[in-house]
Design a protein around this motif. Structure first.
Motif, PDB file in Angstrom:
ATOM      1  N   GLU A   1      31.781  30.271  29.601  1.00  0.00           N
ATOM      2  CA  GLU A   1      31.901  29.513  30.845  1.00  0.00           C
ATOM      3  C   GLU A   1      32.474  30.371  31.970  1.00  0.00           C
ATOM      4  OE1 GLU A   1      31.568  26.977  27.396  1.00  0.00           O
ATOM      5  OE2 GLU A   1      33.098  28.476  27.824  1.00  0.00           O
ATOM      6  N   GLU A   2      33.475  31.186  31.649  1.00  0.00           N
ATOM      7  CA  GLU A   2      34.043  32.089  32.652  1.00  0.00           C
ATOM      8  C   GLU A   2      33.011  33.127  33.092  1.00  0.00           C
ATOM      9  OE1 GLU A   2      38.687  32.803  31.823  1.00  0.00           O
ATOM     10  OE2 GLU A   2      37.430  33.000  30.023  1.00  0.00           O
TER      11      GLU A   2
ATOM     12  N   GLU B   1      29.772  32.798  33.049  1.00  0.00           N
ATOM     13  CA  GLU B   1      28.790  32.093  33.873  1.00  0.00           C
ATOM     14  C   GLU B   1      29.353  31.829  35.269  1.00  0.00           C
ATOM     15  OE1 GLU B   1      25.667  30.082  35.582  1.00  0.00           O
ATOM     16  OE2 GLU B   1      25.708  31.549  33.969  1.00  0.00           O
ATOM     17  N   ALA B   2      30.637  31.500  35.371  1.00  0.00           N
ATOM     18  CA  ALA B   2      31.253  31.271  36.681  1.00  0.00           C
ATOM     19  C   ALA B   2      31.245  32.557  37.511  1.00  0.00           C
ATOM     20  CB  ALA B   2      32.681  30.745  36.513  1.00  0.00           C
ATOM     21  N   ILE B   3      31.498  33.684  36.874  1.00  0.00           N
ATOM     22  CA  ILE B   3      31.455  34.980  37.565  1.00  0.00           C
ATOM     23  C   ILE B   3      30.037  35.253  38.053  1.00  0.00           C
ATOM     24  CG2 ILE B   3      31.651  37.483  37.226  1.00  0.00           C
ATOM     25  CD1 ILE B   3      33.952  36.795  35.183  1.00  0.00           C
ATOM     26  N   ARG B   4      29.054  34.998  37.173  1.00  0.00           N
ATOM     27  CA  ARG B   4      27.653  35.203  37.550  1.00  0.00           C
ATOM     28  C   ARG B   4      27.265  34.307  38.724  1.00  0.00           C
ATOM     29  NH1 ARG B   4      23.352  33.030  38.269  1.00  0.00           N
ATOM     30  NH2 ARG B   4      24.149  31.050  37.515  1.00  0.00           N
ATOM     31  N   ALA B   5      27.659  33.034  38.656  1.00  0.00           N
ATOM     32  CA  ALA B   5      27.315  32.073  39.717  1.00  0.00           C
ATOM     33  C   ALA B   5      27.971  32.454  41.038  1.00  0.00           C
ATOM     34  CB  ALA B   5      27.728  30.664  39.292  1.00  0.00           C
ATOM     35  N   LYS B   6      29.220  32.915  40.990  1.00  0.00           N
ATOM     36  CA  LYS B   6      29.925  33.323  42.210  1.00  0.00           C
ATOM     37  C   LYS B   6      29.219  34.510  42.861  1.00  0.00           C
ATOM     38  CE  LYS B   6      34.466  34.382  44.013  1.00  0.00           C
ATOM     39  NZ  LYS B   6      35.127  35.647  44.126  1.00  0.00           N
ATOM     40  N   LYS B   7      28.836  35.496  42.044  1.00  0.00           N
ATOM     41  CA  LYS B   7      28.112  36.653  42.581  1.00  0.00           C
ATOM     42  C   LYS B   7      26.772  36.228  43.170  1.00  0.00           C
ATOM     43  CE  LYS B   7      28.394  40.782  41.069  1.00  0.00           C
ATOM     44  NZ  LYS B   7      28.330  42.052  40.363  1.00  0.00           N
TER      45      LYS B   7
ATOM     46  N   GLU C   1      26.077  33.340  44.468  1.00  0.00           N
ATOM     47  CA  GLU C   1      26.354  32.632  45.724  1.00  0.00           C
ATOM     48  C   GLU C   1      26.698  33.610  46.849  1.00  0.00           C
ATOM     49  OE1 GLU C   1      29.831  29.782  47.479  1.00  0.00           O
ATOM     50  OE2 GLU C   1      29.090  29.310  45.470  1.00  0.00           O
TER      51      GLU C   1
END
Length: 107
Positions: free
Chosen positions: A80-81, A83-89, A91
């Motif tokens: 989950e962390e 994926e959050a890093i991937r999603a932030k990048k 965005e």
């Protein structure tokens, strides 16, 4: 008798034994586990590059994801962390969906 010395998925020894064969295994320390995961990532990438059919390529990508998740876990990062890093990048910098090839930048 072939000697492998390679990282395998958790159920592989069970599958080998169910086929009536014998095998030897060892449990790795974290530093060697990480080194083997990195080696496995290269192996899976090479298999992806040489695969010629889409189904096989998707299986290799799934293997790559499994290895990436394991590397993150060793480093104390959850899926989950990650994926959050991937999603932030994605965005902040975008993804690769628009197929943009940067050709040059002028100073």
């Amino acid at each position: 008798m072939p000697y492998y010395s390679k990282l395998v998925r958790d159920r592989i020894p069970e599958i080998i034994q169910a086929a009536g064969k014998k095998c030897a295994t060892a449990v790795l320390e974290d530093s060697e586990y990480l080194a083997q995961l990195e080696r496995k990532l290269t192996e899976e990438w090479d298999e992806y590059l040489t695969c010629t059919d889409v189904r096989g390529q998707m299986e290799e990508l799934a293997d790559i994801l499994e290895v990436v998740y394991a590397i993150a876990q060793v480093k104390g990062v959850s899926i989950e962390e990650l994926e959050a890093i991937r999603a932030k990048k994605a965005e902040e910098r975008g993804s690769f969906r628009e197929k943009i090839l940067l050709q040059w930048v002028e100073d």
